[in-house]
Motif scaffolding. Structure first.
Motif, PDB file in Angstrom:
ATOM      1  N   ILE A  45       9.872  -6.866  10.607  1.00  0.00           N
ATOM      2  CA  ILE A  45       8.770  -5.898  10.685  1.00  0.00           C
ATOM      3  C   ILE A  45       8.895  -5.145  12.006  1.00  0.00           C
ATOM      4  O   ILE A  45       9.033  -5.754  13.079  1.00  0.00           O
ATOM      5  CB  ILE A  45       7.393  -6.614  10.605  1.00  0.00           C
ATOM      6  CG1 ILE A  45       7.208  -7.254   9.233  1.00  0.00           C
ATOM      7  CG2 ILE A  45       6.262  -5.626  10.899  1.00  0.00           C
ATOM      8  CD1 ILE A  45       5.914  -8.072   9.110  1.00  0.00           C
ATOM      9  N   LYS A  46       8.855  -3.815  11.913  1.00  0.00           N
ATOM     10  CA  LYS A  46       8.888  -2.970  13.123  1.00  0.00           C
ATOM     11  C   LYS A  46       7.852  -1.876  12.937  1.00  0.00           C
ATOM     12  O   LYS A  46       8.055  -0.940  12.166  1.00  0.00           O
ATOM     13  CB  LYS A  46      10.270  -2.356  13.329  1.00  0.00           C
ATOM     14  CG  LYS A  46      11.348  -3.349  13.712  1.00  0.00           C
ATOM     15  CD  LYS A  46      12.660  -2.643  14.034  1.00  0.00           C
ATOM     16  CE  LYS A  46      13.721  -3.615  14.497  1.00  0.00           C
ATOM     17  NZ  LYS A  46      14.144  -4.583  13.469  1.00  0.00           N
ATOM     18  N   ILE A  47       6.728  -2.012  13.650  1.00  0.00           N
ATOM     19  CA  ILE A  47       5.639  -1.056  13.527  1.00  0.00           C
ATOM     20  C   ILE A  47       5.588  -0.204  14.791  1.00  0.00           C
ATOM     21  O   ILE A  47       5.662  -0.736  15.907  1.00  0.00           O
ATOM     22  CB  ILE A  47       4.267  -1.772  13.369  1.00  0.00           C
ATOM     23  CG1 ILE A  47       4.327  -2.806  12.239  1.00  0.00           C
ATOM     24  CG2 ILE A  47       3.141  -0.763  13.175  1.00  0.00           C
ATOM     25  CD1 ILE A  47       4.618  -2.230  10.885  1.00  0.00           C
ATOM     26  N   VAL A  48       5.456   1.095  14.600  1.00  0.00           N
ATOM     27  CA  VAL A  48       5.251   1.951  15.768  1.00  0.00           C
ATOM     28  C   VAL A  48       4.164   2.970  15.443  1.00  0.00           C
ATOM     29  O   VAL A  48       4.113   3.506  14.335  1.00  0.00           O
ATOM     30  CB  VAL A  48       6.574   2.591  16.259  1.00  0.00           C
ATOM     31  CG1 VAL A  48       7.170   3.519  15.233  1.00  0.00           C
ATOM     32  CG2 VAL A  48       6.387   3.312  17.576  1.00  0.00           C
ATOM     33  N   ASP A  49       3.258   3.155  16.391  1.00  0.00           N
ATOM     34  CA  ASP A  49       2.106   4.022  16.169  1.00  0.00           C
ATOM     35  C   ASP A  49       1.695   4.596  17.536  1.00  0.00           C
ATOM     36  O   ASP A  49       2.332   4.288  18.551  1.00  0.00           O
ATOM     37  CB  ASP A  49       0.964   3.187  15.559  1.00  0.00           C
ATOM     38  CG  ASP A  49      -0.015   4.031  14.762  1.00  0.00           C
ATOM     39  OD1 ASP A  49      -0.038   5.267  14.934  1.00  0.00           O
ATOM     40  OD2 ASP A  49      -0.785   3.441  13.971  1.00  0.00           O
TER      41      ASP A  49
END
Ligand SMILES: Cc1cn([C@H]2C[C@H](O)[C@@H](COP(=O)(O)OP(=O)(O)OP(=O)(O)O)O2)c(=O)[nH]c1=O
Length: 192
Positions: free
Chosen positions: A115-119
């Motif tokens: 999982i790689k989340i960027v915001d």
């Protein structure tokens, strides 16, 4: 619970996360924070946060959850940390008596799940009108050096601020409410 790793050397990010009951370790990221011309502020903040998290991920256990952030100030141009006195003066002179935005990119990732989340989060800040002497005095206070936009809202810079709209903690460097959203949604972790 999986271990949280804050990929940051920023004492402010550490302090913000310490307000919550979750244990975490710190591994500062080692990345070149270069800003490329023509890129939007939010893209830069997200790209740098992503790079920081990815850099630290290599030193972590598979289940560790790595958190990184990057903060920039934007008004017609992107303001990072000041290089010297003149640079700090130029930034504060351009920012005073007007509204700018503070944008923090936030990246959260885990090796085992890939999982790689960027915001990102954005907060509007209005600075008061600042006379020449006041800008000089503020720079001489010494707190401008490691701060995007050359001010610290959590310090003496609070005296320069007229109002803000949005998450205060985002200005200080860690959009904690957005981070909680991400941790709850993707990792079933509650900061509360
Ligand atoms: C606008 C503003 C920025 N800042 C700080 C937050 C960030 O630490 C800094 C911007 O630099 P960053 O590159 O976002 O972070 P950093 O180099 O300090 O830490 P690391 O990369 O290891 O996580 O500016 C304040 O502390 N107060 C403020 O009001």
């Amino acid at each position: 619970m999986n271990k949280l790793i804050l990929a940051s050397a920023s004492p402010r990010r550490k302090e913000i996360l310490e307000n919550f009951q979750v244990p975490f370790d710190i591994i500062p990221a080692n990345v070149e924070e270069s800003i490329h011309e023509g890129e939007e502020a939010k893209q830069i903040a997200m790209a740098l946060a992503f790079e920081k998290a990815l850099n630290v991920l290599q030193y972590c256990e598979a289940d560790d959850i790595v958190i990184a952030a990057d903060t920039v100030v934007y008004k017609n141009e992107i303001f990072g940390k000041p290089l010297n006195y003149e640079d700090a003066y130029r930034m504060l002179n351009l920012l005073q008596n007007d509204i700018h935005v503070v944008i923090s990119g936030i990246a959260v990732m885990q090796k085992s799940t890939d999982i790689k989340i960027v915001d990102f989060e954005s907060t509007k800040v209005k600075l008061k009108k600042l006379e020449h002497e006041r800008i000089q005095k503020y720079i001489e206070s010494g707190e401008v050096w490691d701060k995007a936009g050359s001010y610290a809202i959590q310090g003496k810079g609070s005296l320069l601020v007229d109002w803000i709209k949005g998450d205060y903690f985002n200005v200080v460097g860690l959009p904690i409410s957005k981070l909680d959203d991400i941790l709850r949604k993707y990792f079933k972790i509650e900061l509360m």
